[in-house]
Design a protein around this motif. Structure first.
Motif, short mmCIF file in Angstrom:
data_model
loop_
_atom_site.label_atom_id
_atom_site.label_comp_id
_atom_site.label_asym_id
_atom_site.label_seq_id
_atom_site.Cartn_x
_atom_site.Cartn_y
_atom_site.Cartn_z
N LYS A 1 -20.74 35.19 14.85
CA LYS A 1 -19.85 34.58 15.86
C LYS A 1 -18.44 35.11 15.76
CE LYS A 1 -22.32 30.18 16.45
NZ LYS A 1 -22.28 28.71 16.22
N ASN B 1 -33.90 35.99 16.36
CA ASN B 1 -33.78 34.54 16.54
C ASN B 1 -32.46 34.23 17.23
OD1 ASN B 1 -33.04 35.17 13.42
ND2 ASN B 1 -31.66 33.56 14.20
N ASP B 2 -32.40 33.08 17.88
CA ASP B 2 -31.14 32.69 18.52
C ASP B 2 -30.19 32.10 17.48
OD1 ASP B 2 -31.88 30.02 18.09
OD2 ASP B 2 -32.74 29.82 20.11
N LEU B 3 -29.03 31.72 17.92
CA LEU B 3 -28.03 31.24 16.96
C LEU B 3 -28.39 29.88 16.36
CD1 LEU B 3 -24.71 32.30 18.73
CD2 LEU B 3 -25.94 33.46 16.88
N ASP B 4 -29.33 29.18 16.98
CA ASP B 4 -29.81 27.92 16.40
C ASP B 4 -30.90 28.15 15.36
OD1 ASP B 4 -28.12 26.37 17.93
OD2 ASP B 4 -29.52 26.29 19.61
N GLY B 5 -31.32 29.42 15.21
CA GLY B 5 -32.32 29.76 14.21
C GLY B 5 -33.74 29.75 14.73
N THR B 6 -33.94 29.61 16.04
CA THR B 6 -35.30 29.61 16.59
C THR B 6 -35.79 31.05 16.74
OG1 THR B 6 -34.87 27.57 17.80
CG2 THR B 6 -36.76 28.88 18.51
N VAL C 1 -24.85 33.47 10.67
CA VAL C 1 -24.47 32.97 12.00
C VAL C 1 -22.94 32.90 12.13
CG1 VAL C 1 -24.55 31.00 13.57
CG2 VAL C 1 -26.63 31.71 12.35
N SER D 1 -38.47 27.50 13.43
CA SER D 1 -37.17 27.78 12.82
C SER D 1 -37.29 28.94 11.84
CB SER D 1 -36.66 26.55 12.07
OG SER D 1 -35.54 26.89 11.26
#
Length: 337
Positions: A82, A33-38, A78, A61
């Protein structure tokens, strides 16, 4: 395009295809998933574990598989990614499409773009349900073993103390203690051979008789019946005393033994009863056990019956010895056997 560039591209495509095949055939759920949670990828193991197809999951999500009270875990993942921190594998709870919780271990790895910037997370989720169930069963088994071992220590201590109180010399004491503990060990061997799942009464008697050559004739009559562990140990102890008594004090050439058992309705309609009878002829010393001064007498008159919540009786008429045991069937027989 040069041949060299084409070769590199083919190698790259081959490596990507091989990696995709490994991911897709993994027994563990692998999700990215990406950092936005998708959610960006979802393998077949993830489909099996969480009950969602790739088409249903990708683009959603990551929270669709995280219980609300665990949302903070994703926030922390996350944050640490980072910061470039290493995240150790950890155990947690995730959620199936049905809302059912599932225990998993999760390994998190960062996903970086061509410039090395972290753009997402790859997660491997391993289903711990079976492992946790096995742990639970092992804990139960260890508690059961501990309980049984303590019970056997108590029986062995009783054997030693009661035999000592009734022995006239050290040699006799040693011989009888060894015989009695070996009798217990024969019952244990039977139970261990079936993983403590229950022992047939016929097998128990045969196993107790086996060590004694010249124990004479035995006739067995009764239905097939699986005894539970407690009944095996106690009835085995009674049979051992009866067999020892027979070898020492019966006229084997003239004597015979009839062992019968049945399950019958008791005095109350809701309490079936187990009844066992040992009838032995040609006893040379009919008053031996009637004197009541031996450990065998204690076993046959009190210990076994008390352990099984029943009653026992010892009778000698002329040269015929009869020992009977009556106990609630539920205390003797394996349930539903």
């Amino acid at each position: 395009m040069s041949e060299r560039k084409l070769s590199k591209r083919r190698q790259k495509n081959h490596s990507a295809a091989r990696l995709a095949a490994i991911v897709d055939s993994s027994f563990d759920a692998i999700i990215s998933n990406d950092l936005d949670g998708t959610i960006a990828s979802w393998n077949k193991a993830a489909e099996r574990l969480f009950g969602l197809s790739a088409d249903e999951a990708i683009g959603q999500s990551i929270h669709i598989i995280i219980p609300e009270d665990r949302y903070n875990e994703e926030v922390d993942i996350v944050r640490r990614l980072k910061l470039g921190e290493k995240i150790d594998t950890f155990e947690t709870v995730r959620m199936k499409s049905t809302g059912e919780p599932v225990q998993v271990s999760i390994t998190v790895s960062p996903i970086s773009d061509k410039r090395g910037k972290i753009v997402g997370a790859s997660k491997i989720a391993r289903d711990l349900s079976e492992a946790k169930e096995n742990e639970r069963r092992l804990r139960l088994l260890m508690r059961e073993i501990n309980h049984r071992v303590k019970n056997q220590y108590a029986v062995i201590l009783s054997v030693i103390s009661q035999t000592a109180a009734r022995s006239h010399d050290i040699q006799g004491f040693e011989r009888r203690v060894r015989e009695r503990i070996m009798g217990l060990s024969h019952s244990h061997d039977l139970l261990s051979s079936v993983d403590w799942a229950g022992v047939e009464l016929r097998s128990l008697l045969s196993h107790q008789v086996k060590p004694f050559n010249g124990a004479g004739e035995f006739r067995l009559s009764g239905p097939d019946m699986l005894l539970d562990a407690n009944a095996v140990l106690n009835i085995g102890m009674a049979l051992h005393e009866l067999i020892i008594n027979r070898v020492q004090f019966a006229d084997i050439d003239r004597s015979s033994v009839d062992v019968t058992w049945e399950a019958c309705q008791g005095d109350t309609l809701d309490e079936p009863t187990f009844q066992l009878a040992w009838r032995e002829t040609a006893i040379r010393n009919p008053d031996l056990l009637a004197q009541g001064n031996g450990f065998g007498s204690l076993v046959l008159r009190r210990i076994v019956a008390s352990s099984l919540g029943g009653v026992s009786e010892w009778k000698i008429i002329d040269d015929v010895l009869t020992w009977t045991l009556a106990a609630p069937l539920s205390k003797v027989k394996i349930r539903d056997a």
